[in-house]
Design a protein around this motif. Structure first.
Motif, PDB file in Angstrom:
ATOM      1  N   PHE A  95      -4.938   1.073  10.429  1.00 52.50           N
ATOM      2  CA  PHE A  95      -4.517   0.226   9.151  1.00 52.50           C
ATOM      3  C   PHE A  95      -3.850  -0.804   9.181  1.00 52.50           C
ATOM      4  CE2 PHE A  95      -2.834  -0.539   4.593  1.00 52.50           C
ATOM      5  CZ  PHE A  95      -4.729  -0.263   4.183  1.00 52.50           C
ATOM      6  N   LEU A  96      -2.121  -0.258   9.575  1.00 50.55           N
ATOM      7  CA  LEU A  96      -1.639  -1.649   9.483  1.00 50.55           C
ATOM      8  C   LEU A  96      -2.448  -3.092  10.226  1.00 50.55           C
ATOM      9  CD1 LEU A  96       2.187  -0.350  10.017  1.00 50.55           C
ATOM     10  CD2 LEU A  96       1.112  -2.454   8.623  1.00 50.55           C
ATOM     11  N   ASN A 131      24.270  15.002 -13.301  1.00 43.71           N
ATOM     12  CA  ASN A 131      23.394  15.503 -11.764  1.00 43.71           C
ATOM     13  C   ASN A 131      22.989  14.348 -10.743  1.00 43.71           C
ATOM     14  OD1 ASN A 131      22.854  18.299 -13.188  1.00 43.71           O
ATOM     15  ND2 ASN A 131      21.254  16.986 -14.023  1.00 43.71           N
ATOM     16  N   GLU A 132      23.260  14.265  -9.329  1.00 45.88           N
ATOM     17  CA  GLU A 132      23.116  14.162  -8.252  1.00 45.88           C
ATOM     18  C   GLU A 132      22.119  14.305  -7.198  1.00 45.88           C
ATOM     19  OE1 GLU A 132      26.479  11.697  -6.243  1.00 45.88           O
ATOM     20  OE2 GLU A 132      25.552  13.070  -4.444  1.00 45.88           O
ATOM     21  N   ARG A 133      20.435  13.240  -7.090  1.00 48.19           N
ATOM     22  CA  ARG A 133      19.854  13.425  -6.464  1.00 48.19           C
ATOM     23  C   ARG A 133      19.278  12.568  -5.125  1.00 48.19           C
ATOM     24  NH1 ARG A 133      17.011  11.203 -11.166  1.00 48.19           N
ATOM     25  NH2 ARG A 133      15.352  10.236 -10.675  1.00 48.19           N
ATOM     26  N   GLU A 134      19.044  12.951  -4.005  1.00 43.15           N
ATOM     27  CA  GLU A 134      18.549  12.537  -3.072  1.00 43.15           C
ATOM     28  C   GLU A 134      17.337  11.218  -3.003  1.00 43.15           C
ATOM     29  OE1 GLU A 134      19.226  14.465   0.208  1.00 43.15           O
ATOM     30  OE2 GLU A 134      21.620  14.632  -0.371  1.00 43.15           O
ATOM     31  N   ILE A 135      16.861  10.403  -3.259  1.00 40.47           N
ATOM     32  CA  ILE A 135      15.820  10.214  -3.129  1.00 40.47           C
ATOM     33  C   ILE A 135      15.210   9.292  -1.548  1.00 40.47           C
ATOM     34  CG2 ILE A 135      13.630   8.279  -4.332  1.00 40.47           C
ATOM     35  CD1 ILE A 135      15.489   8.499  -5.867  1.00 40.47           C
ATOM     36  N   TYR A 136      14.195   9.097  -0.825  1.00 38.69           N
ATOM     37  CA  TYR A 136      14.627   8.498   0.589  1.00 38.69           C
ATOM     38  C   TYR A 136      13.084   8.128   0.899  1.00 38.69           C
ATOM     39  CZ  TYR A 136      18.018  11.552   3.104  1.00 38.69           C
ATOM     40  OH  TYR A 136      19.459  12.242   2.979  1.00 38.69           O
ATOM     41  N   MET A 137      12.966   6.612   0.960  1.00 37.34           N
ATOM     42  CA  MET A 137      11.558   6.272   0.984  1.00 37.34           C
ATOM     43  C   MET A 137      11.483   5.168   2.393  1.00 37.34           C
ATOM     44  SD  MET A 137      11.417   4.191  -2.974  1.00 37.34           S
ATOM     45  CE  MET A 137      12.754   4.096  -3.376  1.00 37.34           C
ATOM     46  N   HIS A 138      10.651   4.875   2.332  1.00 37.25           N
ATOM     47  CA  HIS A 138      10.426   3.660   3.717  1.00 37.25           C
ATOM     48  C   HIS A 138       9.166   2.574   3.468  1.00 37.25           C
ATOM     49  CE1 HIS A 138      11.653   7.252   7.458  1.00 37.25           C
ATOM     50  NE2 HIS A 138      11.380   7.525   5.763  1.00 37.25           N
ATOM     51  N   LEU A 139       9.923   1.313   3.902  1.00 34.66           N
ATOM     52  CA  LEU A 139       8.994   0.303   3.874  1.00 34.66           C
ATOM     53  C   LEU A 139       8.607   0.068   5.300  1.00 34.66           C
ATOM     54  CD1 LEU A 139      10.926  -1.913   1.593  1.00 34.66           C
ATOM     55  CD2 LEU A 139       8.901  -0.602   1.137  1.00 34.66           C
ATOM     56  N   VAL A 164       0.571  -1.353  -0.226  1.00 38.07           N
ATOM     57  CA  VAL A 164      -0.224   0.201   0.033  1.00 38.07           C
ATOM     58  C   VAL A 164       0.687   1.109   0.173  1.00 38.07           C
ATOM     59  CG1 VAL A 164      -1.388   1.224   1.308  1.00 38.07           C
ATOM     60  CG2 VAL A 164      -1.677  -1.592   1.491  1.00 38.07           C
ATOM     61  N   ASP A 165       1.209   2.201  -1.379  1.00 38.89           N
ATOM     62  CA  ASP A 165       1.454   3.718  -0.987  1.00 38.89           C
ATOM     63  C   ASP A 165       0.815   4.603   0.172  1.00 38.89           C
ATOM     64  OD1 ASP A 165       2.764   5.760  -2.530  1.00 38.89           O
ATOM     65  OD2 ASP A 165       2.691   5.216  -3.742  1.00 38.89           O
ATOM     66  N   ILE A 166       1.733   5.092   0.868  1.00 35.61           N
ATOM     67  CA  ILE A 166       1.173   6.165   1.411  1.00 35.61           C
ATOM     68  C   ILE A 166       1.495   7.437   0.600  1.00 35.61           C
ATOM     69  CG2 ILE A 166       1.037   7.316   3.389  1.00 35.61           C
ATOM     70  CD1 ILE A 166       2.148   4.576   4.948  1.00 35.61           C
ATOM     71  N   LEU A 181       3.509  -1.557   3.934  1.00 39.34           N
ATOM     72  CA  LEU A 181       3.697  -0.083   3.662  1.00 39.34           C
ATOM     73  C   LEU A 181       4.406   0.868   2.492  1.00 39.34           C
ATOM     74  CD1 LEU A 181       2.086   1.644   6.705  1.00 39.34           C
ATOM     75  CD2 LEU A 181       0.573   0.854   4.745  1.00 39.34           C
ATOM     76  N   TYR A 182       4.472   1.409   2.065  1.00 39.59           N
ATOM     77  CA  TYR A 182       5.468   2.531   0.944  1.00 39.59           C
ATOM     78  C   TYR A 182       5.071   3.816   1.012  1.00 39.59           C
ATOM     79  CZ  TYR A 182       7.130   3.703  -3.075  1.00 39.59           C
ATOM     80  OH  TYR A 182       7.818   4.805  -4.320  1.00 39.59           O
TER      81      TYR A 182
END
Lengths: 53, 172
Positions: free
Chosen positions: B77-78, B141-149, B46-48, B85-86
């Motif tokens: 919800f969990l 070009n460098e970019r930062e990406i942050y995610m959580h599971l 599930v994408d939040i 959850l993503y």
């Protein structure tokens, strides 16, 4: 429990394609929420007229 | 509350400072998953997503009240659903923060983990939060990406596979 973060550097076309897709999904989702703003928070019409005495 | 395949739930949130947010929980389509993960017959992912939609003149601002509302919804919800959850930390919209040297997405990631840790403190470590930090180098070009599971401990095998898949990119 929050685990130690996974830290990775990517530059290959395959990995970039994956993260670009995830970023596109996020962008589309944010635009979708913007479009639904009025559905959940309808704007009330401002009352017109000069209220000053 | 549950989410059917290809469906979503949208929850309006009013913060005490007058800002209005929309929280979206949506089914992450299986076509976006790898074959290895599908072979494990994973639970629903599930994408939040959260967006500030009104009274936004001063930008997104975190508050104790907002984080409490978010954590209540997310963990309810969990508890009610067998899912992972993503959360992809927004890197397009700014957020108020004291230290402007860190990016908005890094700040959101930090807030997300703080919210998670505070909530799970009372839940005896029943859930796992995996922060993911990606540095993507493209055309110089460098970019930062942050995610959580986030998921229950019972889905740790799926989470481990996801971690392995991500770590395999690190060598490229």
């Amino acid at each position: 429990m929050t685990t130690k973060p996974i830290c990775i550097k990517i530059s290959s076309p395959g990995a970039l394609s994956l993260v670009n897709r995830l970023q596109s999904l996020k962008k589309a989702s944010q635009e979708d929420l913007s479009n639904k703003k009025e559905t959940y928070f309808p704007t009330t019409k401002e009352q017109s007229g000069n209220k000053r005495k | 509350m549950a989410i059917k395949e290809n469906d979503e739930i949208i929850i309006p949130i009013n913060s005490s400072d007058g800002r209005k947010y929309l929280l979206k929980l949506s089914d992450f389509k299986k076509e976006n998953l790898t074959d290895e993960l599908l072979a494990l017959n994973p639970p629903q992912i599930v994408d939040i997503d959260l967006k500030l939609v009104a009274n936004s003149d001063n930008g997104f601002k975190s508050s104790f009240g907002l984080l409490t509302q978010l954590s209540t919804i997310i963990f309810t919800f969990l508890e009610e659903n067998n899912c992972i959850l993503y959360f992809y930390c927004d890197d397009m919209n700014d957020i108020q923060r004291k230290d402007m040297s860190i990016t908005p997405q890094a700040y959101r990631s930090m807030l997300f983990s703080k919210m998670f840790d505070r909530t799970t403190l009372r839940r005896e470590n029943e859930y796992i939060n995996i922060p993911i930090f990606i540095k993507a180098l493209e055309d110089g070009n460098e970019r930062e990406i942050y995610m959580h599971l986030i998921a229950s401990h019972k889905h740790s095998n799926c989470l481990d596979l996801l971690k392995d898949t991500l770590n395999s990119f690190n060598k490229e």
